[in-house]
Write a protein that holds these residues in place. Structure first.
Motif, short mmCIF file in Angstrom:
data_model
loop_
_atom_site.label_atom_id
_atom_site.label_comp_id
_atom_site.label_asym_id
_atom_site.label_seq_id
_atom_site.Cartn_x
_atom_site.Cartn_y
_atom_site.Cartn_z
N GLY A 302 40.82 3.04 -74.22
CA GLY A 302 39.47 3.51 -74.01
C GLY A 302 38.68 2.66 -73.04
O GLY A 302 39.06 1.53 -72.71
N GLN A 303 37.57 3.20 -72.61
CA GLN A 303 36.68 2.52 -71.67
C GLN A 303 35.39 2.16 -72.39
O GLN A 303 34.80 2.98 -73.08
CB GLN A 303 36.37 3.45 -70.48
N ALA A 304 34.96 0.91 -72.23
CA ALA A 304 33.74 0.46 -72.90
C ALA A 304 32.53 1.23 -72.40
O ALA A 304 32.39 1.51 -71.21
CB ALA A 304 33.54 -1.03 -72.67
N GLU A 305 31.66 1.58 -73.34
CA GLU A 305 30.42 2.28 -73.01
C GLU A 305 29.45 1.32 -72.32
O GLU A 305 29.51 0.10 -72.50
CB GLU A 305 29.77 2.83 -74.28
N ALA A 306 28.54 1.88 -71.54
CA ALA A 306 27.53 1.08 -70.85
C ALA A 306 26.38 0.81 -71.81
O ALA A 306 25.36 1.51 -71.83
CB ALA A 306 27.04 1.82 -69.60
N LYS A 307 26.56 -0.21 -72.65
CA LYS A 307 25.55 -0.57 -73.64
C LYS A 307 25.57 -2.07 -73.85
O LYS A 307 26.47 -2.78 -73.36
CB LYS A 307 25.77 0.19 -74.96
N GLY A 308 24.58 -2.58 -74.56
CA GLY A 308 24.42 -4.02 -74.70
C GLY A 308 25.62 -4.72 -75.30
O GLY A 308 26.10 -5.73 -74.78
N TYR A 309 26.13 -4.22 -76.43
CA TYR A 309 27.27 -4.84 -77.10
C TYR A 309 28.30 -3.76 -77.42
O TYR A 309 27.96 -2.68 -77.92
CB TYR A 309 26.84 -5.50 -78.41
N THR A 310 29.54 -4.06 -77.10
CA THR A 310 30.64 -3.16 -77.46
C THR A 310 31.69 -3.97 -78.22
O THR A 310 32.01 -5.10 -77.84
CB THR A 310 31.29 -2.53 -76.23
N PHE A 311 32.20 -3.38 -79.29
CA PHE A 311 33.18 -4.06 -80.15
C PHE A 311 34.42 -3.19 -80.28
O PHE A 311 34.32 -1.98 -80.52
CB PHE A 311 32.60 -4.31 -81.55
N LEU A 312 35.59 -3.82 -80.14
CA LEU A 312 36.85 -3.11 -80.30
C LEU A 312 37.78 -3.95 -81.17
O LEU A 312 38.25 -5.02 -80.75
CB LEU A 312 37.51 -2.84 -78.94
N ALA A 313 38.04 -3.48 -82.38
CA ALA A 313 38.99 -4.15 -83.28
C ALA A 313 40.40 -3.70 -82.92
O ALA A 313 40.61 -2.56 -82.49
CB ALA A 313 38.68 -3.79 -84.73
N PRO A 314 41.40 -4.57 -83.06
CA PRO A 314 42.78 -4.18 -82.74
C PRO A 314 43.30 -3.12 -83.71
O PRO A 314 42.79 -2.96 -84.82
CB PRO A 314 43.56 -5.49 -82.89
N SER A 315 44.33 -2.41 -83.29
CA SER A 315 44.90 -1.36 -84.14
C SER A 315 45.35 -1.89 -85.49
O SER A 315 45.26 -1.21 -86.51
CB SER A 315 46.10 -0.71 -83.43
N GLU A 316 45.83 -3.14 -85.50
CA GLU A 316 46.31 -3.73 -86.76
C GLU A 316 45.20 -3.90 -87.80
O GLU A 316 45.48 -4.11 -88.98
CB GLU A 316 46.94 -5.10 -86.48
N ALA A 317 43.94 -3.80 -87.35
CA ALA A 317 42.83 -3.95 -88.29
C ALA A 317 42.82 -2.86 -89.35
O ALA A 317 42.29 -3.06 -90.45
CB ALA A 317 41.50 -3.95 -87.53
N ALA A 318 43.41 -1.71 -89.05
CA ALA A 318 43.49 -0.64 -90.05
C ALA A 318 44.29 -1.12 -91.26
O ALA A 318 43.92 -0.87 -92.42
CB ALA A 318 44.13 0.61 -89.45
N GLN A 319 45.37 -1.83 -91.00
CA GLN A 319 46.17 -2.36 -92.10
C GLN A 319 45.42 -3.47 -92.83
O GLN A 319 45.50 -3.58 -94.06
CB GLN A 319 47.51 -2.89 -91.57
N THR A 320 44.69 -4.29 -92.10
CA THR A 320 43.90 -5.35 -92.72
C THR A 320 42.89 -4.77 -93.71
O THR A 320 42.73 -5.27 -94.83
CB THR A 320 43.15 -6.16 -91.64
N LEU A 321 42.22 -3.72 -93.32
CA LEU A 321 41.23 -3.08 -94.19
C LEU A 321 41.90 -2.48 -95.42
O LEU A 321 41.36 -2.56 -96.54
CB LEU A 321 40.47 -2.02 -93.41
N ALA A 322 43.06 -1.87 -95.24
CA ALA A 322 43.78 -1.30 -96.38
C ALA A 322 44.25 -2.39 -97.33
O ALA A 322 44.14 -2.25 -98.55
CB ALA A 322 44.95 -0.46 -95.88
N LEU A 323 44.78 -3.48 -96.79
CA LEU A 323 45.25 -4.58 -97.62
C LEU A 323 44.11 -5.19 -98.43
O LEU A 323 44.30 -5.63 -99.57
CB LEU A 323 45.90 -5.67 -96.76
N ALA A 324 42.91 -5.21 -97.86
CA ALA A 324 41.76 -5.78 -98.56
C ALA A 324 41.27 -4.88 -99.68
O ALA A 324 40.50 -5.33 -100.54
CB ALA A 324 40.63 -6.03 -97.57
N GLY A 325 41.70 -3.62 -99.68
CA GLY A 325 41.33 -2.72 -100.77
C GLY A 325 40.28 -1.69 -100.42
O GLY A 325 39.79 -0.99 -101.32
#
Length: 553
Positions: A302-325
């Motif tokens: 994807g391409q970052a939007e023209a805004k003050g702050y843009t955040f992109l978590a890695p794909s592996e973060a989906a597993q991190t969130l699931a592991l956390a419950g």
């Protein structure tokens, strides 16, 4: 060492005397002894020889005539008449049964009788308000009795809670203090049944135990006793009573903003998936349902939007969130589409592949605004999520991301659409929860639009509103028949701002919100949540309670 100077002699005496037989024992037995013992040995051996001769020729005994015993067996045959076989007759059930139970359980008894399957009992069951005893049951005064013991058919456990106002600084007592409150009463504590708890009150923990925990001390077991022959009726009635008395609540844990980019994202990307939530995983795992707001895009392109702050978590973060419950995540916010609509849809796919459901965004308006239904403990929950934030200082307007009929995007907190969605969910669910991303950043009091949207949700039928976006803690309002948690702050977020936060344990039953418990956490410099130490936890709670008194005086 002293040595005897006298010579020793060896004799093969046994062979010479005939005791030791060469044909049976090859070789000889030799004795090696001093001279002074020789006479005694000779006498002993001669005696043995004499015994041996006698044993080889025993005296003959007279042959005895065998005795004969004649046994006359007589078979006696006795004839008896065939006995009359009688089929036992069942004792007929009485036409009316008397069910004795304490006055406090009358409404419960009525509801249980109304829910009995047709044909359970052909007659009628009459409820008798009394304090029944086992003696009354045995004497036949009553046919059924609900007693506070475990000897009958199990019905339910009831729990007493020591309740104080929710904003009270009092959090727990010892068991001895709890017993004193029960025995002596206290003007500052209300003793109520746990199912009757109101969210404006909170139960005091006893020795650290909450009323929802099995080892909590103020717990009474109830069972149903019945006269002999009424076992089947008692079993059916006990099950019906359990359905009314044993209304187990759902424990939900809610957190604020989760942003897994920056340092936390780097840790995940390098393979340390559990790192962001490792210190609080036990707090999240204690709930039957855990939810939060994912304050970033998630994926690899994807391409970052023209805004003050843009955040992109890695794909592996989906597993991190699931592991956390985490079970449910809101995507109706001002960062879900930081890297475009395709990245948004990819994030939804990644999360759902890990068993994490999303609300508030989708491939079109219908899916973005659709409620999510989950049933736990027989309680059907509905989740909806909306965003309503002001235009950013640098000019970006999140409203441009609103989902349309043929456009992926987020669900906006449009009053008409919100009301329609909540009313529809209300008709299909027992409890309705709305996640609302609204207000001003780093302002501790709710903004007028934020408060208006939250109250509109309650007026439309929501039981609970959980807010985020301010990145700091905001107060709790007990509005109408619902509860509004305006803001829980950042939960996992690398930021230079305030690092006090928390999570909210919420108990839900068929009537809505039963109870709330706030658990403070702090965020170190890398944005990873950790439980607050006791001193800091007290300060964070006090601050939240003071904010609550402002919005809910």
């Amino acid at each position: 060492m002293f040595q005897n100077s006298r010579p020793h002699h060896r004799f093969n005496l046994l062979s010479s005397l005939g005791i030791f037989r060469q044909d049976r024992h090859p070789g000889s037995l030799l004795f090696d002894l001093p001279w002074k013992f020789l006479p005694a040995l000779c006498l002993t051996l001669l005696s043995l020889h004499s015994c041996a001769i006698k044993s080889e020729n025993p005296p003959e005994e007279p042959e005895l005539e065998p005795s004969r015993v004649a046994i006359d067996t007589q078979l006696a045959f006795t004839t008896t008449a065939t006995p009359e076989i009688r089929t036992p007759t069942e004792t007929p059930l009485p036409e009316n049964l008397i069910f004795g139970l304490a006055p406090r359980w009358l409404a419960v008894g009525e509801a249980a009788l109304a829910s009995l399957p047709a044909g359970t009992f052909p007659g009628s069951i009459q409820l008798e308000a009394m304090n029944p005893t086992d003696g009354q049951l045995k004497s036949g005064q009553i046919d059924l009795a609900l007693l506070p013991d475990s000897a009958g058919v199990f019905v339910a456990d009831t729990v007493l809670a020591l309740a104080v106002p929710w904003t009270s600084e009092w959090e727990q007592v010892s068991r001895e203090e709890a017993e004193a409150i029960l025995n002596e009463a206290s003007p500052f504590v209300a003793v109520i049944e746990w199912p009757e708890m109101s969210p404006t009150l909170k139960p005091l923990r006893i020795d650290g135990l909450h009323p929802s925990q099995p080892d909590y001390p103020l717990r009474t077991r109830w069972s149903l006793h019945a006269q002999p022959g009424l076992e089947d009726i008692a079993l059916a009635l006990a099950q019906a009573l359990t359905g009314v008395m044993g209304d187990e609540p759902v424990k939900l844990t809610a957190v604020g903003d989760i942003m897994l980019a920056r340092g936390l994202g780097e840790a995940i990307h390098t393979g340390d998936d559990p790192y962001p939530f490792a210190a609080v995983e036990h707090l999240l795992a204690s709930a039957e349902l855990t939810l939060g707001n994912l304050e970033s895009a998630l994926g690899d392109g994807g391409q970052a939007e023209a805004k003050g702050y843009t955040f992109l978590a890695p794909s592996e973060a989906a597993q991190t969130l699931a592991l956390a419950g985490f079970d449910v995540l809101s995507l109706a916010n001002n960062h879900a589409m930081d890297y475009g609509s395709q990245t948004l849809l990819h994030a939804i796919d990644l999360l759902q592949a890990q068993g994490v459901e999303v609300v508030g965004a989708g491939a079109d308006a219908s899916r973005a605004n659709a409620p999510l239904y989950i049933e736990i403990n027989g309680i059907k929950l509905a989740f909806l999520s909306f965003v309503d934030v002001p235009v950013e200082v640098r000019g970006f307007d999140t409203h441009t991301w609103v989902a349309a009929e043929d456009k992926a995007g987020v669900a906006w907190a449009d009053p008409t659409r919100m009301r329609a969605g909540i009313e529809s969910a209300r008709s299909a669910a027992d409890v309705v929860i709305v996640l609302l991303h609204s207000g001003y950043e780093y302002i501790s009091t709710p903004s007028p639009p934020q408060q208006h949207a939250a109250r509109l949700a309650i007026d439309a039928g929501a039981d609970l509103v959980i807010g985020h976006h301010a990145h700091i803690i905001q107060g709790v309002e007990f509005y109408g028949d619902g509860v509004i948690v305006y803001g829980l702050g950042n939960f996992a977020f690398e930021d230079s701002g305030v690092n006090d936060s928390g999570l909210m344990h919420i108990w839900l039953d068929h009537a809505g919100v039963r109870s709330l418990e706030f658990v403070p956490v702090t965020l170190p410099q890398d944005g990873r949540p950790v439980p607050a130490d006791p001193v800091r936890a007290t300060a964070i709670r006090s601050y939240l309670y003071s904010l609550t008194r402002i919005v809910d005086p």
